[in-house]
Write a protein that holds these residues in place. Sequence first.
Motif, PDB file in Angstrom:
ATOM      1  N   THR A  50       0.836  -1.211   0.000  1.00 49.54           N
ATOM      2  CA  THR A  50       0.000   0.000   0.000  1.00 49.54           C
ATOM      3  C   THR A  50       0.863   1.249   0.000  1.00 49.54           C
ATOM      4  O   THR A  50       0.633   2.190  -0.770  1.00 49.54           O
ATOM      5  N   VAL A  51       1.873   1.270   0.858  1.00 51.16           N
ATOM      6  CA  VAL A  51       2.753   2.434   0.970  1.00 51.16           C
ATOM      7  C   VAL A  51       3.582   2.616  -0.299  1.00 51.16           C
ATOM      8  O   VAL A  51       3.700   3.725  -0.828  1.00 51.16           O
ATOM      9  N   LEU A  52       4.157   1.532  -0.800  1.00 53.95           N
ATOM     10  CA  LEU A  52       5.006   1.641  -1.981  1.00 53.95           C
ATOM     11  C   LEU A  52       4.219   2.107  -3.206  1.00 53.95           C
ATOM     12  O   LEU A  52       4.725   2.885  -4.019  1.00 53.95           O
ATOM     13  N   THR A  53       2.995   1.627  -3.357  1.00 55.02           N
ATOM     14  CA  THR A  53       2.172   2.053  -4.488  1.00 55.02           C
ATOM     15  C   THR A  53       1.944   3.561  -4.450  1.00 55.02           C
ATOM     16  O   THR A  53       2.132   4.272  -5.442  1.00 55.02           O
ATOM     17  N   LEU A  59       6.348   9.866  -6.275  1.00 50.25           N
ATOM     18  CA  LEU A  59       7.694  10.125  -6.783  1.00 50.25           C
ATOM     19  C   LEU A  59       7.661  10.381  -8.283  1.00 50.25           C
ATOM     20  O   LEU A  59       8.320  11.306  -8.779  1.00 50.25           O
ATOM     21  N   GLN A  60       6.902   9.584  -9.029  1.00 53.70           N
ATOM     22  CA  GLN A  60       6.805   9.776 -10.471  1.00 53.70           C
ATOM     23  C   GLN A  60       6.226  11.154 -10.802  1.00 53.70           C
ATOM     24  O   GLN A  60       6.692  11.830 -11.728  1.00 53.70           O
ATOM     25  N   GLY A  73      -3.762  14.418  -8.860  1.00 51.09           N
ATOM     26  CA  GLY A  73      -4.868  14.004  -8.000  1.00 51.09           C
ATOM     27  C   GLY A  73      -4.478  13.082  -6.861  1.00 51.09           C
ATOM     28  O   GLY A  73      -5.342  12.421  -6.266  1.00 51.09           O
ATOM     29  N   LEU A  74      -3.199  13.059  -6.514  1.00 46.56           N
ATOM     30  CA  LEU A  74      -2.746  12.119  -5.488  1.00 46.56           C
ATOM     31  C   LEU A  74      -3.213  12.502  -4.088  1.00 46.56           C
ATOM     32  O   LEU A  74      -3.305  11.648  -3.207  1.00 46.56           O
ATOM     33  N   LEU A  75      -3.507  13.796  -3.876  1.00 46.98           N
ATOM     34  CA  LEU A  75      -4.031  14.185  -2.567  1.00 46.98           C
ATOM     35  C   LEU A  75      -5.453  13.662  -2.355  1.00 46.98           C
ATOM     36  O   LEU A  75      -5.931  13.616  -1.223  1.00 46.98           O
ATOM     37  N   ASP A  76      -6.108  13.275  -3.443  1.00 47.48           N
ATOM     38  CA  ASP A  76      -7.461  12.723  -3.343  1.00 47.48           C
ATOM     39  C   ASP A  76      -7.457  11.201  -3.206  1.00 47.48           C
ATOM     40  O   ASP A  76      -8.520  10.577  -3.208  1.00 47.48           O
ATOM     41  N   SER A  77      -6.267  10.621  -3.108  1.00 52.14           N
ATOM     42  CA  SER A  77      -6.168   9.167  -2.987  1.00 52.14           C
ATOM     43  C   SER A  77      -6.910   8.678  -1.751  1.00 52.14           C
ATOM     44  O   SER A  77      -6.811   9.261  -0.666  1.00 52.14           O
ATOM     45  N   GLN A  78      -7.647   7.579  -1.916  1.00 50.22           N
ATOM     46  CA  GLN A  78      -8.397   7.005  -0.806  1.00 50.22           C
ATOM     47  C   GLN A  78      -7.495   6.409   0.269  1.00 50.22           C
ATOM     48  O   GLN A  78      -7.954   6.100   1.368  1.00 50.22           O
ATOM     49  N   VAL A  79      -6.214   6.247  -0.042  1.00 58.70           N
ATOM     50  CA  VAL A  79      -5.308   5.685   0.953  1.00 58.70           C
ATOM     51  C   VAL A  79      -4.965   6.703   2.036  1.00 58.70           C
ATOM     52  O   VAL A  79      -4.495   6.336   3.116  1.00 58.70           O
ATOM     53  N   LEU A  80      -5.219   7.985   1.774  1.00 57.07           N
ATOM     54  CA  LEU A  80      -4.925   9.030   2.756  1.00 57.07           C
ATOM     55  C   LEU A  80      -6.132   9.268   3.650  1.00 57.07           C
ATOM     56  O   LEU A  80      -7.260   9.419   3.166  1.00 57.07           O
ATOM     57  N   SER A  81      -5.908   9.348   4.958  1.00 54.38           N
ATOM     58  CA  SER A  81      -6.984   9.726   5.863  1.00 54.38           C
ATOM     59  C   SER A  81      -7.295  11.209   5.664  1.00 54.38           C
ATOM     60  O   SER A  81      -6.440  11.967   5.179  1.00 54.38           O
TER      61      SER A  81
END
Length: 256
Positions: A50-53, A59-60, A73-81
């Motif tokens: 999960t973290v590496l993905t 990073l990319q 759109g990475l700040l909208d990732s569901q992995v972030l609380s």
Amino acid sequence: MQKPLKILLLLLAGILLVLVVLWISNKNNETSTETVDTSEIVPVEDPLDTVLTFYNDWLQAEQSTTTDPILAGLLDSQVLSPEVRANLEKALAEQSEGSLNPVLCQPTVPARIGAKVLFTLDTQAQIMVLARGGEEKSAYQAVVTLKAVDGMWRIAEIACAEGDVAPEREHDFEREGFLLKSVPPPLDPQYWHLVYEENGQLGHTVPLLFSNESICVTANGSESNCDVSQFTEAARVLLQADMIEVGAQVKRIQFK
């Protein structure tokens, strides 16, 4: 006689209606009480994956010449609380040249990243993310804390740490804290745990695994193989251990 009978029937109907309402209310309460606590559902996915993905995507985007993490759109990732998302938005807005990136925890964008597990429990985990590919080893790391939500891993905290804690150390994990065995769920009380402070926050825990090579050092400097039957709750210690998937493989414990 008909009028009293009619009144009696109305009273009985009213009582029956009240009983039905009470029964429905009780059933609803039971259903509410029996609702599954989704925070206790154990995720199937590996927290390291999960973290590496997430971090490789970040990073990319940082390395890209046509986009950036926000546009991607990475700040909208569901992995972030929600709390982490809000903290990152604020930190990114305030970031100045040469300051640490609040996600990568590096002053410059690295060529690659690596990660290692600090600890993994059923519904909690902590991963360290490190810079790779530079001419010199970076002194900074991101310590990522994850918690289970609805059976999925969510990043609950990203803390930047500084110090020589890369894999080249003699031991993967070195922390000062307190021994505890009387632990609440989801922690397993069959193991002794180290309760320690990370980035100013006390309450991080890791289960301790002992072998014949585990050495315990008393406060007066006497060394011997660890005998957990002699441990006492809340004893202050310095732990040196190698991290494996299920906990900390104890190499040395120094009692304070």
